[in-house]
Enzyme design. Structure first.
Site, PDB file in Angstrom:
ATOM      1  N   ARG A 182     -17.217  52.857  45.627  1.00 10.19           N
ATOM      2  CA  ARG A 182     -16.616  52.775  46.960  1.00 10.19           C
ATOM      3  C   ARG A 182     -16.421  51.295  47.281  1.00 10.19           C
ATOM      4  O   ARG A 182     -17.139  50.442  46.773  1.00 10.19           O
ATOM      5  CB  ARG A 182     -17.526  53.410  48.008  1.00 10.19           C
ATOM      6  CG  ARG A 182     -17.855  54.879  47.771  1.00 10.19           C
ATOM      7  CD  ARG A 182     -18.807  55.391  48.831  1.00 10.19           C
ATOM      8  NE  ARG A 182     -19.107  56.812  48.674  1.00 10.19           N
ATOM      9  CZ  ARG A 182     -20.171  57.292  48.031  1.00 10.19           C
ATOM     10  NH1 ARG A 182     -21.053  56.454  47.496  1.00 10.19           N
ATOM     11  NH2 ARG A 182     -20.375  58.594  47.932  1.00 10.19           N
ATOM     12  N   LYS A 216     -24.074  55.532  50.020  1.00  8.23           N
ATOM     13  CA  LYS A 216     -24.211  56.041  51.383  1.00  8.23           C
ATOM     14  C   LYS A 216     -25.670  56.344  51.691  1.00  8.23           C
ATOM     15  O   LYS A 216     -26.405  56.833  50.831  1.00  8.23           O
ATOM     16  CB  LYS A 216     -23.370  57.309  51.572  1.00  8.23           C
ATOM     17  CG  LYS A 216     -21.868  57.051  51.627  1.00  8.23           C
ATOM     18  CD  LYS A 216     -21.117  58.325  51.935  1.00  8.23           C
ATOM     19  CE  LYS A 216     -19.635  58.072  52.094  1.00  8.23           C
ATOM     20  NZ  LYS A 216     -18.884  59.315  52.409  1.00  8.23           N
ATOM     21  N   HIS A 240      -9.961  52.949  47.368  1.00  9.27           N
ATOM     22  CA  HIS A 240     -10.476  54.276  47.018  1.00  9.27           C
ATOM     23  C   HIS A 240      -9.633  54.944  45.933  1.00  9.27           C
ATOM     24  O   HIS A 240     -10.123  55.825  45.217  1.00  9.27           O
ATOM     25  CB  HIS A 240     -10.532  55.155  48.271  1.00  9.27           C
ATOM     26  CG  HIS A 240     -11.771  55.986  48.356  1.00  9.27           C
ATOM     27  ND1 HIS A 240     -13.046  55.444  48.449  1.00  9.27           N
ATOM     28  CD2 HIS A 240     -11.950  57.334  48.343  1.00  9.27           C
ATOM     29  CE1 HIS A 240     -13.934  56.421  48.504  1.00  9.27           C
ATOM     30  NE2 HIS A 240     -13.297  57.572  48.429  1.00  9.27           N
ATOM     31  N   ARG A 261     -11.239  54.549  42.682  1.00  4.60           N
ATOM     32  CA  ARG A 261     -12.371  55.476  42.527  1.00  4.60           C
ATOM     33  C   ARG A 261     -11.867  56.861  42.130  1.00  4.60           C
ATOM     34  O   ARG A 261     -12.420  57.501  41.231  1.00  4.60           O
ATOM     35  CB  ARG A 261     -13.157  55.530  43.842  1.00  4.60           C
ATOM     36  CG  ARG A 261     -14.344  56.483  43.867  1.00  4.60           C
ATOM     37  CD  ARG A 261     -15.115  56.253  45.164  1.00  4.60           C
ATOM     38  NE  ARG A 261     -16.008  57.326  45.531  1.00  4.60           N
ATOM     39  CZ  ARG A 261     -17.264  57.440  45.111  1.00  4.60           C
ATOM     40  NH1 ARG A 261     -17.763  56.554  44.283  1.00  4.60           N
ATOM     41  NH2 ARG A 261     -18.030  58.444  45.524  1.00  4.60           N
ATOM     42  N   HIS A 314     -22.136  61.555  44.512  1.00  2.00           N
ATOM     43  CA  HIS A 314     -21.879  62.690  45.395  1.00  2.00           C
ATOM     44  C   HIS A 314     -23.147  63.539  45.536  1.00  2.00           C
ATOM     45  O   HIS A 314     -23.794  63.847  44.531  1.00  2.00           O
ATOM     46  CB  HIS A 314     -20.775  63.584  44.823  1.00  2.00           C
ATOM     47  CG  HIS A 314     -19.403  62.996  44.953  1.00  2.00           C
ATOM     48  ND1 HIS A 314     -18.337  63.417  44.185  1.00  2.00           N
ATOM     49  CD2 HIS A 314     -18.924  62.020  45.765  1.00  2.00           C
ATOM     50  CE1 HIS A 314     -17.261  62.729  44.519  1.00  2.00           C
ATOM     51  NE2 HIS A 314     -17.590  61.880  45.472  1.00  2.00           N
ATOM     52  N   TYR A 344     -11.784  66.902  41.397  1.00  4.85           N
ATOM     53  CA  TYR A 344     -11.189  66.166  40.288  1.00  4.85           C
ATOM     54  C   TYR A 344     -10.934  67.034  39.061  1.00  4.85           C
ATOM     55  O   TYR A 344     -10.516  66.528  38.025  1.00  4.85           O
ATOM     56  CB  TYR A 344     -12.087  64.982  39.902  1.00  4.85           C
ATOM     57  CG  TYR A 344     -12.215  63.980  41.015  1.00  4.85           C
ATOM     58  CD1 TYR A 344     -11.160  63.156  41.363  1.00  4.85           C
ATOM     59  CD2 TYR A 344     -13.397  63.877  41.745  1.00  4.85           C
ATOM     60  CE1 TYR A 344     -11.266  62.243  42.400  1.00  4.85           C
ATOM     61  CE2 TYR A 344     -13.516  62.964  42.783  1.00  4.85           C
ATOM     62  CZ  TYR A 344     -12.449  62.158  43.104  1.00  4.85           C
ATOM     63  OH  TYR A 344     -12.554  61.261  44.136  1.00  4.85           O
TER      64      TYR A 344
END
Length: 297
Positions: A147, A171, A243, A246, A269, A278
């Site tokens: 990110r 995150k 992004h 990514r 994730h 994806y």
């Protein structure tokens, strides 16, 4: 309780109890501030708002032309706010309990092919220190699937280039180890040893990897600008951002046969459902399968 007091308490809750990043806290506060802007003129207090009034609020923000995704995100922030009100202030009835978010389609993100990525990197002027930095930056962005916040927050003390790994703070301040490919590691070493070592570094930024001309950390906005300028330079028509690199990282791995769990781990994730977006199959490949194997083709 008035809105100002409630929002200040919510801010401290997000920072201290939930340990959220500054950007995430700002996003949640912005969501609740919108509700405050709707409620105060009608003399609606945070603890007395009704589900019907919340529905009116959703109709109100819909009038601004916000996408379904944006509306769902705002509602998510408000649901978190009322969870806080229940935990910290004993709110008995949660007005958001039966409010449903707008339905969202699972949109496949735009990706770059390897030719486009090579073209963007080749357009960088390597005769300048900033150009050497930008090449290393894009190689790491694509080579590790970071990110943009993880990229600008990357620390020298978290680089383990001898074993080709970097430690990333994602995150919620969650750390993960991500492999770094040979090309990205090579460009990063060149930047660190030939460019950054000659910079005058602002106090407090000694451990930051990517620095601006003033010796402080590169900002997220600056990364956006650098990528936009390169896209314009090569005439790339796709709408891209940090992004996009990514997304491209993840898509190229999955399309190449990489294990989805491994990709999930590298992306950071929490849920594999997020990573499953994806698993789309390249359209050209599908077309070739039809052409090659269907009897009517």
């Amino acid at each position: 309780m008035d809105w100002k007091t409630a929002i200040n308490g919510f801010k401290h809750y997000l920072q201290l109890e939930r340990a959220m990043s500054a950007n995430t806290v700002d996003a949640y506060l912005d969501d609740v501030t919108k509700l405050r802007q709707f409620s105060e003129p009608q003399n609606i207090h945070p603890q007395s708002i009704t589900p019907s009034q919340l529905q009116d609020f959703l109709t109100w923000i819909n009038g601004f032309g916000l996408s379904a995704y944006s509306q769902a995100r705002i509602l998510s922030g408000i649901k978190t706010f009322y969870l806080f009100m229940a935990l910290e202030h004993g709110l008995v009835e949660n007005p958001t309990a039966l409010i449903e978010a707008p339905r969202l389609g699972r949109k496949i993100p735009d990706v770059l092919n390897i030719t486009e990525i090579d073209g963007l990197i080749a357009a960088i002027d390597l005769s300048t220190p900033e150009g050497m930095r930008n090449k290393a930056m894009l190689e790491v962005l694509y080579g590790c699937g970071l990110r943009v916040s993880e990229l600008v927050g990357l620390k020298i003390s978290n680089l383990f280039l001898d074993v080709e790994f970097i430690k990333v703070e994602g995150k919620g301040s969650k750390e993960r180890l991500v492999p770094i490919g040979t090309q990205a590691a090579k460009c990063l070493r060149i930047y660190l040893e030939d460019v950054r070592v000659h910079q005058k570094i602002k106090p407090g930024y000694e451990d930051a990897v990517f620095l601006n001309r003033r010796g402080a950390s590169l900002t997220r906005v600056m990364v956006f600008i650098i990528i936009k300028d390169l896209a314009t330079k090569i005439g790339l028509k796709k709408k891209i951002s940090p992004h996009t690199f990514r997304h491209s990282f993840a898509s190229h791995l999955v399309e190449g046969g990489a294990d989805l769990r491994a990709v999930q781990e590298m992306l950071g994730h929490e849920s594999i459902t997020t990573t499953e977006i994806y698993t789309h199959v390249d359209r050209d490949y599908l077309r070739s399968v039809i052409t090659q194997f269907h009897p009517r083709s």
